[in-house]
Write a protein that holds these residues in place. Structure first.
Motif, short mmCIF file in Angstrom:
data_model
loop_
_atom_site.label_atom_id
_atom_site.label_comp_id
_atom_site.label_asym_id
_atom_site.label_seq_id
_atom_site.Cartn_x
_atom_site.Cartn_y
_atom_site.Cartn_z
N TYR A 48 62.23 32.34 64.73
CA TYR A 48 62.49 33.78 64.92
C TYR A 48 62.13 34.23 66.33
N SER A 49 61.10 33.61 66.92
CA SER A 49 60.75 34.01 68.29
C SER A 49 61.86 33.62 69.25
N PRO B 237 58.98 29.67 60.74
CA PRO B 237 59.49 31.02 61.05
C PRO B 237 59.08 31.48 62.45
N LEU B 238 57.85 31.16 62.85
CA LEU B 238 57.36 31.68 64.14
C LEU B 238 58.25 31.20 65.29
#
Lengths: 219, 224
Positions: B190-191, B186-187
């Motif tokens: 999404y970043s 996710p990091l």
């Protein structure tokens, strides 16, 4: 088609809890975004680049990213990044209020900058210092002009809290989803929640418009 | 913590496809929102209450409900009322289109109202009909004055397209979610998506800002 009001009325506690959730997040976001916005707005107004550059970066970044993306980032990516677990409430608050803060900062900065320079000079000619000028002349006018856009921002933030339902924060839209999945009445539940939103938000937008109208008369 | 961007680069085409879909929603909603907004504005300005009241009600409702609530209503409730099947794309563009129309209507209206009465009277004196005067005199001036507000709203619409992921339309955000579920990164995902949205929207804001400045310079004071 028969409208089934009964299932909505019988579930009023669910809707009430959603309304409390919406208002709770809305008020926290309004308070946070105004305070952060005031700090960032003053920093953008500052002469020193050390303050101005980060403040400008903050404003541009948060104004130009969708709230939904920010909420998702805070909920799913932020914990991986920092190791801090975050509740849906705080992920929603961070996403909505940092976005709102960027707008508020611009409203504060614009409100102060839009007061004609001549007034500063006039105050200095009258022997007022910075604090007196700000407190007695600039701020009273600036606040009057900032009130409508700030109310408008508050409305936008209350509306944006509905996006926090996607990370299962218990607010109005979440209530509608709970009721409709239990009673199979999407028409009634989503309509009821839309009406609650209108009842809460419309008076605010109406007041904003009245303020704008009165301001344009008094200016 | 180890950063690993490989899932993003390996699936860039999947994300790009999502972004193309986001732009599709944006363009169709805009094309729907503009004429509907203009129609609502003209209805609101009309002398007849039969026209002005319904427009007012639509505008107030759309401005007072969060777009995501309207979207859910259109997606889940409207099909049952109308007895139609409504796909996620249709629901998305109808919602975003009408929601922007409500804001466009106010922009159009404010622009039209801002045109000096004397110009309308002058065009009447030249024997133009009200329709001609609106089309040839009022709208060209009003449109130039509305450009800034109009661009601002369009950027809001662009940001609003991310909402369509909630009704399972495969836009950039939806595809990013799907990728996260598959790769558990996710990091990074999404970043990258957040920075991409920021970059795209920031450039869009800068370009629209330049156009505004250009239009302001080409003279709004009736230089033509």
């Amino acid at each position: 088609m028969i409208w089934d009001y009964q299932s909505i009325l019988a579930n009023w506690p669910v809707i009430w809890r959603g309304l409390v959730g919406t208002m709770h997040m809305g008020f926290v976001c309004i308070a946070m975004s105004m305070s952060i916005g005031l700090v960032v707005g003053s920093a953008r107004y500052s002469r020193s680049l050390v303050f101005r550059i980060p403040a400008t970066a903050f404003v541009e970044f948060f104004r130009n990213t969708p709230v939904l993306v920010q909420i998702i980032w805070f909920f799913f990516a932020f914990p991986v990044f920092t190791g801090i677990k975050i509740t849906p409430f705080w992920a929603g608050v961070l996403g909505v209020s940092l976005n709102g803060a960027a707008y508020c900062a611009e409203i504060f900065r614009g409100g102060i900058q839009n007061i004609a320079r001549g007034q500063w000079e006039a105050c200095r000619a009258l022997g007022m210092n910075y604090r007196q000028t700000m407190g007695r002349v600039i701020l009273p006018q600036a606040i009057k002009r900032m009130l409508p856009p700030l109310t408008n921002r508050a409305v936008e933030m209350i509306k944006a809290t509905a996006i926090a339902s996607i990370i299962a924060y218990y607010e109005l839209l979440h209530s509608a989803r709970i009721i409709s999945s239990n009673f199979f009445n999407p028409i009634e539940s989503y309509t009821a929640v839309a009406i609650v939103f209108i009842v809460v938000i419309w008076p605010l937008t109406y007041t904003t418009r009245l303020m704008e109208k009165r301001l344009s008369v008094s200016d | 913590m180890q950063w690993d961007f490989s899932p993003v680069w390996a699936n860039w085409d999947f994300l790009a496809l999502g972004f193309v879909n986001s732009l599709k929603v944006f363009v169709v909603s805009l094309l729907l929102g503009l004429p509907v907004g203009l129609a609502l504005a003209l209805m609101r300005l009309s002398q007849s209450r039969l026209l002005s009241w319904p427009a007012l009600v639509v505008i107030e409702i759309m401005r007072s409900t969060p777009p995501i609530v309207t979207l859910f209503w259109v997606f889940f409730a409207a099909p049952l009322i109308l007895g139609l099947r409504i796909g996620s794309f249709e629901a998305s563009v109808v919602t975003l289109g009408i929601a922007s129309a409500a804001f466009f209507a106010e922009i159009f209206r404010a622009g039209i109202v801002s045109v000096e009465k004397g110009l309308v009277e002058a065009s009447m004196a030249l024997a133009m009909t009200p329709a001609q005067s609106t089309r040839r005199v009022v709208l060209p001036i009003a449109i130039k004055r509305m450009v800034a507000a109009f661009f601002e709203r369009s950027v809001e619409l662009l940001k609003g397209t991310t909402l369509v992921s909630t009704v399972a339309y495969a836009d950039l955000m939806y595809n990013a979610n799907a990728l996260v579920q598959e790769t558990y990164r996710p990091l990074e995902i999404y970043s990258v998506v957040a920075l991409f949205y920021f970059g795209f929207i920031y450039v869009a804001s800068i370009i629209t800002g330049r156009v505004e400045v250009y239009l302001a310079r080409t003279g709004e004071a009736g230089g033509h």
